[in-house]
Design a protein around this motif. Structure first.
Motif, mmCIF file in Angstrom:
data_model
loop_
_atom_site.group_PDB
_atom_site.id
_atom_site.type_symbol
_atom_site.label_atom_id
_atom_site.label_comp_id
_atom_site.label_asym_id
_atom_site.label_seq_id
_atom_site.Cartn_x
_atom_site.Cartn_y
_atom_site.Cartn_z
ATOM 1 N N GLU A 30 -17.122 -62.051 -35.486
ATOM 2 C CA GLU A 30 -16.011 -62.761 -36.130
ATOM 3 C C GLU A 30 -15.901 -62.374 -37.597
ATOM 4 O O GLU A 30 -14.819 -62.151 -38.120
ATOM 5 N N ARG A 31 -17.045 -62.286 -38.281
ATOM 6 C CA ARG A 31 -17.047 -61.930 -39.697
ATOM 7 C C ARG A 31 -16.506 -60.511 -39.891
ATOM 8 O O ARG A 31 -15.758 -60.251 -40.827
ATOM 9 N N SER A 32 -16.879 -59.612 -38.999
ATOM 10 C CA SER A 32 -16.400 -58.232 -39.076
ATOM 11 C C SER A 32 -14.880 -58.176 -38.921
ATOM 12 O O SER A 32 -14.194 -57.456 -39.658
ATOM 13 N N HIS A 33 -14.360 -58.945 -37.991
ATOM 14 C CA HIS A 33 -12.900 -59.003 -37.804
ATOM 15 C C HIS A 33 -12.228 -59.564 -39.062
ATOM 16 O O HIS A 33 -11.234 -59.005 -39.544
ATOM 17 N N GLU A 37 -9.601 -57.739 -41.868
ATOM 18 C CA GLU A 37 -8.321 -58.369 -42.230
ATOM 19 C C GLU A 37 -8.200 -58.563 -43.740
ATOM 20 O O GLU A 37 -7.184 -58.211 -44.349
ATOM 21 N N TRP A 38 -9.255 -59.108 -44.366
ATOM 22 C CA TRP A 38 -9.178 -59.410 -45.792
ATOM 23 C C TRP A 38 -9.342 -58.182 -46.676
ATOM 24 O O TRP A 38 -8.906 -58.190 -47.828
ATOM 25 N N MET A 39 -9.937 -57.111 -46.156
ATOM 26 C CA MET A 39 -9.987 -55.860 -46.925
ATOM 27 C C MET A 39 -8.587 -55.280 -47.074
ATOM 28 O O MET A 39 -8.299 -54.613 -48.064
ATOM 29 N N ARG A 99 -12.393 -61.921 -52.526
ATOM 30 C CA ARG A 99 -12.316 -61.639 -51.099
ATOM 31 C C ARG A 99 -13.433 -62.325 -50.297
ATOM 32 O O ARG A 99 -13.192 -62.832 -49.200
ATOM 33 N N SER A 100 -14.640 -62.360 -50.816
ATOM 34 C CA SER A 100 -15.787 -62.871 -50.055
ATOM 35 C C SER A 100 -15.607 -64.297 -49.531
ATOM 36 O O SER A 100 -15.886 -64.556 -48.359
ATOM 37 N N PRO A 101 -15.145 -65.252 -50.363
ATOM 38 C CA PRO A 101 -14.953 -66.612 -49.819
ATOM 39 C C PRO A 101 -13.904 -66.666 -48.714
ATOM 40 O O PRO A 101 -14.019 -67.457 -47.778
ATOM 41 N N CYS A 106 -12.706 -67.565 -43.158
ATOM 42 C CA CYS A 106 -12.060 -67.049 -41.948
ATOM 43 C C CYS A 106 -13.046 -67.029 -40.785
ATOM 44 O O CYS A 106 -12.730 -67.481 -39.678
ATOM 45 N N ALA A 107 -14.250 -66.519 -41.023
ATOM 46 C CA ALA A 107 -15.265 -66.457 -39.966
ATOM 47 C C ALA A 107 -15.666 -67.853 -39.500
ATOM 48 O O ALA A 107 -15.799 -68.100 -38.297
ATOM 49 N N ALA A 108 -15.827 -68.772 -40.435
ATOM 50 C CA ALA A 108 -16.199 -70.150 -40.084
ATOM 51 C C ALA A 108 -15.108 -70.809 -39.248
ATOM 52 O O ALA A 108 -15.404 -71.500 -38.262
ATOM 53 N N ARG A 109 -13.833 -70.592 -39.622
ATOM 54 C CA ARG A 109 -12.717 -71.159 -38.848
ATOM 55 C C ARG A 109 -12.674 -70.571 -37.441
ATOM 56 O O ARG A 109 -12.490 -71.306 -36.468
ATOM 57 N N ALA A 110 -12.846 -69.266 -37.324
ATOM 58 C CA ALA A 110 -12.816 -68.612 -36.017
ATOM 59 C C ALA A 110 -13.963 -69.107 -35.143
ATOM 60 O O ALA A 110 -13.772 -69.373 -33.949
ATOM 61 N N CYS A 111 -15.146 -69.244 -35.731
ATOM 62 C CA CYS A 111 -16.301 -69.745 -34.969
ATOM 63 C C CYS A 111 -16.077 -71.183 -34.525
ATOM 64 O O CYS A 111 -16.380 -71.549 -33.384
ATOM 65 N N SER A 112 -15.548 -72.001 -35.420
ATOM 66 C CA SER A 112 -15.286 -73.399 -35.075
ATOM 67 C C SER A 112 -14.289 -73.509 -33.935
ATOM 68 O O SER A 112 -14.454 -74.333 -33.028
#
Length: 122
Positions: A30-33, A37-39, A99-101, A106-112
């Motif tokens: 999820e973090r990689s995705h 996106e954010w890059m 970008r990092s936050p 994003c990863a936390a929302r996707a995981c949730s």
């Protein structure tokens, strides 16, 4: 080929992020995705900045410890570790703090949404 030197630090930073990631495989996916996106949304901007770093050196204290065995005396210089500052020029992505936050959120929302928790734990 002026674009190549600019992309090299970006690729190195991206490799470190991917290799240094922690968490479950699902979280890393999820973090990689989110990172991809954010890059695109907040692309890196690299600058050369002077940074202060520190190295440790051993310095003598002026004291010594001596031991005598029979008629032989051996003395050992007592050393202390000293932190020595020095400057170095590093290539820094000045947009990373923005970008990092976003990536983490994003990863936390996707995981949730998928797993019911922000760490993608099953």
């Amino acid at each position: 080929m002026p674009g190549i030197p600019r992309i090299v630090p970006f690729l190195c930073a991206l490799a470190l992020i991917v290799l240094g990631s922690c968490g479950t495989p699902e979280y890393r996916a999820e973090r990689s995705h989110c990172e991809a996106e954010w890059m695109l949304k907040i692309p890196p901007v690299f600058r050369h900045e002077v940074v202060t770093k520190y190295r440790n050196e051993e310095h003598p204290t002026g004291q010594s410890t001596c031991t005598t065995a029979g008629s032989v005396t051996n003395c050992q210089q007592i050393m202390k570790t000293v932190s020595i500052p020095y400057t170095e020029v590093e290539t820094v992505d000045i947009r990373k703090p923005q970008r990092s936050p976003q990536i983490e959120s994003c990863a936390a929302r996707a995981c949730s949404a998928k797993f019911g928790n922000s760490a993608c734990e099953t």
